[in-house]
Design an enzyme around this catalytic site. Structure first.
Site, short mmCIF file in Angstrom:
data_model
loop_
_atom_site.label_atom_id
_atom_site.label_comp_id
_atom_site.label_asym_id
_atom_site.label_seq_id
_atom_site.Cartn_x
_atom_site.Cartn_y
_atom_site.Cartn_z
N SER A 146 29.44 47.83 47.95
CA SER A 146 28.50 47.32 48.94
C SER A 146 29.12 46.38 49.94
O SER A 146 28.75 46.38 51.12
CB SER A 146 27.33 46.62 48.24
OG SER A 146 27.81 45.59 47.39
N MET A 251 45.02 41.91 43.56
CA MET A 251 45.13 41.77 42.11
C MET A 251 46.12 42.80 41.55
O MET A 251 46.35 43.84 42.16
CB MET A 251 43.77 42.00 41.45
CG MET A 251 42.66 41.07 41.89
SD MET A 251 41.02 41.69 41.41
CE MET A 251 40.82 43.06 42.57
N ASP A 294 27.05 40.56 36.90
CA ASP A 294 26.77 41.82 37.57
C ASP A 294 26.88 42.96 36.57
O ASP A 294 27.96 43.23 36.04
CB ASP A 294 27.76 42.04 38.72
CG ASP A 294 27.41 43.24 39.58
OD1 ASP A 294 26.61 44.09 39.14
OD2 ASP A 294 27.95 43.35 40.70
#
Length: 441
Positions: A146, A251, A294
């Site tokens: 998103s 990352m 989440d």
């Protein structure tokens, strides 16, 4: 580095530019409102001509209008799409079926930026000579969500990286996007009047501002990793601080497959994965008091080679006060003891209801809590693949949500804990796992 896009790439159905200017985004919302209003007039006139007396709600709440709203949220991405995801998960079965189904797809069907827009973002975050900051960078994303998309890269030191790049204009448009989506949802009647969006909209703004700050997420990864300790059942990607900015999170790349794909694994493997996730949830809540809230399945992966659960996306990491956790411990103890009165006292302690709450509303809340605690109160293993628990919780929640006189909402932290627990229930149900939940605490 890849060259200019070919004509076929320019028409890639998985690509769509992100409207980054406030005027461009506002105009999209305006166009959507105009289209929906036009649909209402057209259908209303048609029904009047047939001698019918149409209701405004039935004219607004059509599958086509639901599709228009969901499609526009997907094109806008950012806060607009994120709110659609939040509504689809938090409102659950209070939403009309056609909207719930369409919005649920927003959790999976994000499109990525065209290459030209991606390059502008890279130059903005890493500078004009951004190519010199990495040895290799794959301009084709491996995932899109998103508020950002993910790319593979190789650092100058030779380490494989996952680079999460935020869509342009996301941070600046959060508040206006949330307000505009709320207006559209109310105007179209796609959210029942009995569902109060105000608290959700306020919290969505706060959460999205936090999630859109990748420097904050990098700090959350460090904090969460330290709190989790040396638990070798999990793997968390380390942060490359040199390449991380507010709009780019770099990352270490971690291998793994989508965790829901393990539904095809053997029963012992599925049970072990589900048990590990329940133990993690209780550890987050009761020990760490720090939770990644989440529940999106994409935030978990599994490495079949190592047997480790991979944890991703820490933008929604949240800490909890000891008093709130004590309240949840009291709820669980009351449920296991079979004491409805003790559960009532614990629910009051947390803030689920107060002295003004009507008795039948309080009983409905306690019914829901008892249902949610069923796996915890089951002796031995609970078979998530052979239960109607989710349906019963849905029906009871819908019964409570339909009552216009019940407006009291629990503390916002509770809603995040509920999201995590609900997402975990959905995942282990998908895995058809059997878990001794009481032993996971």
């Amino acid at each position: 580095m890849p060259s200019k896009k070919s004509p076929s790439e320019q028409n890639n159905p998985n690509e769509m530019a992100v409207p980054s200017g406030r005027f461009a985004r506002l105009s999209r919302f305006g166009a959507l409102a105009t289209t929906v209003a036009g649909s209402v007039v057209k259908n209303g006139t048609k029904q009047l001509a047939q001698g019918k007396r149409p209701k405004l709600s039935s004219l607004l709440l059509t599958p086509k209008n639901a599709l228009r709203v969901a499609d526009q949220l997907a094109q806008l991405r950012g806060a607009a799409m994120k709110l659609g995801q939040l509504v689809s998960m938090d409102a659950g079965d209070m939403l009309p079926p056609q909207l719930a189904e369409i919005l649920a797809k927003l959790r999976q069907d994000a499109k990525h930026m065209p290459r030209a827009q991606l390059l502008k973002v890279l130059e903005s975050e890493w500078g004009a000579q951004w190519r010199d900051r990495v040895r290799e960078f794959n301009l084709t994303p491996i995932a899109a969500a998103s508020i950002g998309q993910v790319h593979e890269a190789i650092s100058l030191e030779g380490e494989k990286l996952a680079i999460k790049i935020q869509y342009p204009g996301v941070r600046d448009s959060i508040d206006s996007d949330i307000d505009n989506v709320g207006t559209i949802l109310r105007f179209t009647g796609l959210v029942p009047k009995t569902f109060d969006l105000a608290a959700l909209l306020t919290e969505a703004k706060k959460q999205l501002h936090e999630e859109a700050d990748y420097l904050r997420e990098a700090q959350c990864i460090v904090q969460y990793t330290a709190a989790l300790g040396q638990d070798d059942r999990f793997e968390i990607p380390t942060v490359n601080e040199v390449l991380t900015t507010r709009g780019i999170l770099a990352m270490r790349f971690v291998e793994g497959v989508p965790i829901e794909s393990m539904a095809q694994a053997t029963q012992p493997v599925r049970d072990t994965i589900a048990t590990t996730l329940f133990e993690l949830m209780f550890k987050e809540l009761l020990g760490m008091r720090l939770m990644q809230t989440d529940p999106n399945f994409a935030n978990y992966r599994y490495n079949p080679k190592t047997g480790k659960v991979v944890l991703l996306d820490f933008g929604a990491t949240r800490g909890f006060d000891a008093a709130l956790i004590d309240g949840y411990v009291a709820v669980m103890n009351a449920a296991q003891a079979g004491s409805r009165s003790a559960m009532d006292a614990a629910a009051r302690q947390i803030g689920y209801f107060d002295s003004t709450t009507q008795a039948h509303h309080r009983e409905l809340v306690l019914d829901l809590m008892e249902m949610a605690c069923e796996p915890l109160c089951t002796k031995g293993t609970f078979d998530f693949g052979n239960t109607d628990l989710a349906a019963r919780i849905r029906d009871k929640g819908f019964e409570l949500g339909e009552d216009r006189k019940f407006w009291h909402a629990p503390p916002i932290d509770c809603l995040f804990i509920h999201r995590k627990l609900g997402g975990l229930f959905l995942l282990v149900t998908r895995l058809k796992a059997r878990v001794n939940v009481s032993a996971c605490t």
